[in-house]
Motif scaffolding. Structure first.
Motif, PDB file in Angstrom:
ATOM      1  N   MET A   1      -6.289 -17.175  -9.495  1.00 29.35           N
ATOM      2  CA  MET A   1      -6.460 -15.990 -10.317  1.00 29.35           C
ATOM      3  C   MET A   1      -5.101 -15.476 -10.757  1.00 29.35           C
ATOM      4  N   LEU A   2      -4.891 -15.416 -12.049  1.00 29.82           N
ATOM      5  CA  LEU A   2      -3.642 -14.890 -12.592  1.00 29.82           C
ATOM      6  C   LEU A   2      -3.858 -13.457 -13.079  1.00 29.82           C
ATOM      7  N   PHE A   3      -2.856 -12.627 -12.886  1.00 27.24           N
ATOM      8  CA  PHE A   3      -2.904 -11.293 -13.475  1.00 27.24           C
ATOM      9  C   PHE A   3      -2.730 -11.424 -14.986  1.00 27.24           C
ATOM     10  N   HIS A   4      -3.451 -10.620 -15.738  1.00 26.99           N
ATOM     11  CA  HIS A   4      -3.488 -10.782 -17.197  1.00 26.99           C
ATOM     12  C   HIS A   4      -2.163 -10.425 -17.864  1.00 26.99           C
ATOM     13  N   ASN A   5      -1.402  -9.541 -17.259  1.00 28.88           N
ATOM     14  CA  ASN A   5      -0.089  -9.198 -17.812  1.00 28.88           C
ATOM     15  C   ASN A   5       0.857  -8.940 -16.640  1.00 28.88           C
ATOM     16  N   PRO A   6       2.148  -8.956 -16.884  1.00 29.07           N
ATOM     17  CA  PRO A   6       3.091  -8.756 -15.779  1.00 29.07           C
ATOM     18  C   PRO A   6       2.844  -7.437 -15.055  1.00 29.07           C
ATOM     19  N   LEU A   7       2.881  -7.498 -13.726  1.00 27.81           N
ATOM     20  CA  LEU A   7       2.697  -6.290 -12.934  1.00 27.81           C
ATOM     21  C   LEU A   7       3.967  -5.444 -12.966  1.00 27.81           C
ATOM     22  N   ARG A   8       3.768  -4.158 -12.831  1.00 23.54           N
ATOM     23  CA  ARG A   8       4.895  -3.227 -12.837  1.00 23.54           C
ATOM     24  C   ARG A   8       5.214  -2.811 -11.407  1.00 23.54           C
ATOM     25  N   GLN A   9       6.479  -2.888 -11.043  1.00 24.44           N
ATOM     26  CA  GLN A   9       6.891  -2.601  -9.682  1.00 24.44           C
ATOM     27  C   GLN A   9       7.135  -1.104  -9.491  1.00 24.44           C
ATOM     28  N   ALA A  10       6.849  -0.635  -8.270  1.00 29.31           N
ATOM     29  CA  ALA A  10       7.041   0.777  -7.956  1.00 29.31           C
ATOM     30  C   ALA A  10       7.208   0.916  -6.439  1.00 29.31           C
ATOM     31  N   VAL A  11       7.413   2.147  -5.992  1.00 33.33           N
ATOM     32  CA  VAL A  11       7.470   2.466  -4.561  1.00 33.33           C
ATOM     33  C   VAL A  11       6.375   3.482  -4.267  1.00 33.33           C
TER      34      VAL A  11
ATOM     35  N   ALA B   1       0.805  -4.710  -2.346  1.00 35.17           N
ATOM     36  CA  ALA B   1       1.764  -3.975  -1.530  1.00 35.17           C
ATOM     37  C   ALA B   1       2.564  -4.980  -0.720  1.00 35.17           C
ATOM     38  N   GLU B   2       3.797  -4.617  -0.405  1.00 31.90           N
ATOM     39  CA  GLU B   2       4.642  -5.458   0.434  1.00 31.90           C
ATOM     40  C   GLU B   2       4.978  -4.702   1.716  1.00 31.90           C
ATOM     41  N   THR B   3       4.670  -5.306   2.856  1.00 36.17           N
ATOM     42  CA  THR B   3       4.988  -4.666   4.123  1.00 36.17           C
ATOM     43  C   THR B   3       6.497  -4.637   4.307  1.00 36.17           C
ATOM     44  N   PHE B   4       6.947  -3.872   5.287  1.00 40.52           N
ATOM     45  CA  PHE B   4       8.384  -3.729   5.500  1.00 40.52           C
ATOM     46  C   PHE B   4       9.020  -4.995   6.072  1.00 40.52           C
ATOM     47  N   ASN B   5       8.183  -5.958   6.503  1.00 37.75           N
ATOM     48  CA  ASN B   5       8.738  -7.248   6.921  1.00 37.75           C
ATOM     49  C   ASN B   5       8.461  -8.360   5.899  1.00 37.75           C
ATOM     50  N   GLY B   6       8.111  -7.948   4.663  1.00 44.79           N
ATOM     51  CA  GLY B   6       8.056  -8.882   3.555  1.00 44.79           C
ATOM     52  C   GLY B   6       6.747  -9.595   3.320  1.00 44.79           C
ATOM     53  N   GLN B   7       5.672  -9.178   3.978  1.00 43.12           N
ATOM     54  CA  GLN B   7       4.367  -9.806   3.745  1.00 43.12           C
ATOM     55  C   GLN B   7       3.652  -9.121   2.589  1.00 43.12           C
ATOM     56  N   LEU B   8       2.961  -9.922   1.777  1.00 43.40           N
ATOM     57  CA  LEU B   8       2.259  -9.387   0.615  1.00 43.40           C
ATOM     58  C   LEU B   8       0.781  -9.179   0.924  1.00 43.40           C
ATOM     59  N   ILE B   9       0.240  -8.120   0.358  1.00 46.48           N
ATOM     60  CA  ILE B   9      -1.164  -7.761   0.537  1.00 46.48           C
ATOM     61  C   ILE B   9      -1.746  -7.419  -0.832  1.00 46.48           C
ATOM     62  N   CYS B  10      -2.925  -7.937  -1.123  1.00 43.51           N
ATOM     63  CA  CYS B  10      -3.659  -7.487  -2.304  1.00 43.51           C
ATOM     64  C   CYS B  10      -4.588  -6.366  -1.865  1.00 43.51           C
TER      65      CYS B  10
ATOM     66  N   LEU C   1      -0.191 -15.379  -2.237  1.00 42.18           N
ATOM     67  CA  LEU C   1      -0.090 -14.167  -3.040  1.00 42.18           C
ATOM     68  C   LEU C   1       1.297 -14.057  -3.654  1.00 42.18           C
ATOM     69  N   THR C   2       1.352 -13.803  -4.957  1.00 40.19           N
ATOM     70  CA  THR C   2       2.596 -13.503  -5.654  1.00 40.19           C
ATOM     71  C   THR C   2       2.315 -12.409  -6.669  1.00 40.19           C
ATOM     72  N   ASP C   3       3.364 -11.899  -7.301  1.00 39.22           N
ATOM     73  CA  ASP C   3       3.147 -10.878  -8.331  1.00 39.22           C
ATOM     74  C   ASP C   3       2.669 -11.485  -9.647  1.00 39.22           C
ATOM     75  N   LYS C   4       2.489 -12.808  -9.666  1.00 42.52           N
ATOM     76  CA  LYS C   4       1.932 -13.484 -10.852  1.00 42.52           C
ATOM     77  C   LYS C   4       0.437 -13.716 -10.716  1.00 42.52           C
ATOM     78  N   GLY C   5      -0.012 -13.895  -9.469  1.00 39.77           N
ATOM     79  CA  GLY C   5      -1.422 -14.156  -9.252  1.00 39.77           C
ATOM     80  C   GLY C   5      -1.715 -14.493  -7.804  1.00 39.77           C
ATOM     81  N   ILE C   6      -2.979 -14.784  -7.525  1.00 36.08           N
ATOM     82  CA  ILE C   6      -3.436 -15.083  -6.167  1.00 36.08           C
ATOM     83  C   ILE C   6      -4.194 -16.406  -6.213  1.00 36.08           C
ATOM     84  N   THR C   7      -3.772 -17.360  -5.370  1.00 36.70           N
ATOM     85  CA  THR C   7      -4.342 -18.695  -5.380  1.00 36.70           C
ATOM     86  C   THR C   7      -5.027 -18.994  -4.054  1.00 36.70           C
TER      87      THR C   7
END
Length: 234
Positions: free
Chosen positions: A1-11, A70-79, A219-225
């Motif tokens: 699954m690809l995100f339709h457009n680039p995701l925007r980063q935030a805190v 979201a990215e945990t403080f030890n670098g793991q990605l979560i959808c 999981l990446t900011d481009k999509g989820i495989t």
């Protein structure tokens, strides 16, 4: 699954009222985004986490942005967008990523079933032409590489187990497919310490033939495989 457009980063500043999250964009602007997750989001919504948002590109929508990752403080990605789970599971089923569910035919989503006309996430027929009812669950709660479902008491999830048992009684196959949307999870089990009734329900469902599988994803900011099957522990 690809995100339709680039995701925007935030805190993340805070998540509140279940469906809202205040975030600070890279340019310093603070906005409110839609949070598509009704769960407790334990470990997924800590202030200061790096997050990613999808843009509806609809300026008339009340909350233009949707919180996706979201990215945990030890670098793991979560959808955190639980609505993504069904799509990802569908890709896995079509790609035969779960060996016991390989070769399903007539795959279709959101089909009515049961005596109360609820909807099953995926329906198909196996190679023996048995009807297969698949309930998809999103797993994001992680404790030391162990994934748990649910992350809060869920009567709805328990009701789904009972409906699947009805399908077994009618001579069909019934499946719970845990879609793991956390890069730090290596296996999944029912959350006995959070919802003991659901955990007991899983035990009873498994005893009558309901099947339980877990799907690990990249999981990446481009999509989820969807990638591989993970162990489901009792």
């Amino acid at each position: 699954m690809l995100f339709h457009n680039p995701l925007r980063q935030a805190v993340l500043i805070k998540r509140y009222k279940r469906f809202l999250a205040d975030v600070e964009l890279e340019n310093g602007e603070v906005i409110t985004a839609h949070c598509p997750n009704t769960g407790a989001m334990t470990g997924c919504a800590e202030p200061g986490m790096r997050v990613w948002l999808s843009d509806s590109e609809n300026p008339k929508r009340k909350y233009r942005y949707t919180w996706e990752l979201a990215e945990t403080f030890n670098g793991q990605l979560i959808c955190v967008n639980t609505h993504r789970a069904n799509h990802i599971a569908g890709e896995a089923l079509k790609n035969n990523s779960i060996e016991a569910l390989a070769g399903l035919q007539q795959l279709s989503a959101e089909q009515k079933y049961g005596y109360d006309n609820r909807r099953i996430d995926w329906f198909g027929r196996d190679q023996q032409q048995r009807q297969v009812y698949i309930e998809v669950k999103s797993v994001t709660l992680a404790e030391n590489q162990q994934g748990y479902f649910p992350d809060t008491v869920s009567q709805r999830a328990l009701d789904h187990l009972r409906s699947l048992q009805d399908m077994i009684a009618d001579g069909h196959r019934a499946v719970v497919l845990y879609t793991v949307l956390h890069s730090g999870i290596e296996n999944v089990s029912a959350a006995h310490h959070i919802d003991p009734q659901y955990a007991e329900g899983c035990h009873k469902a498994n005893a009558v033939g309901v099947e339980f599988y877990a799907l690990g994803c990249e999981l990446t900011d481009k999509g989820i495989t969807p990638m591989r099957e993970l162990p489901v522990l009792s």
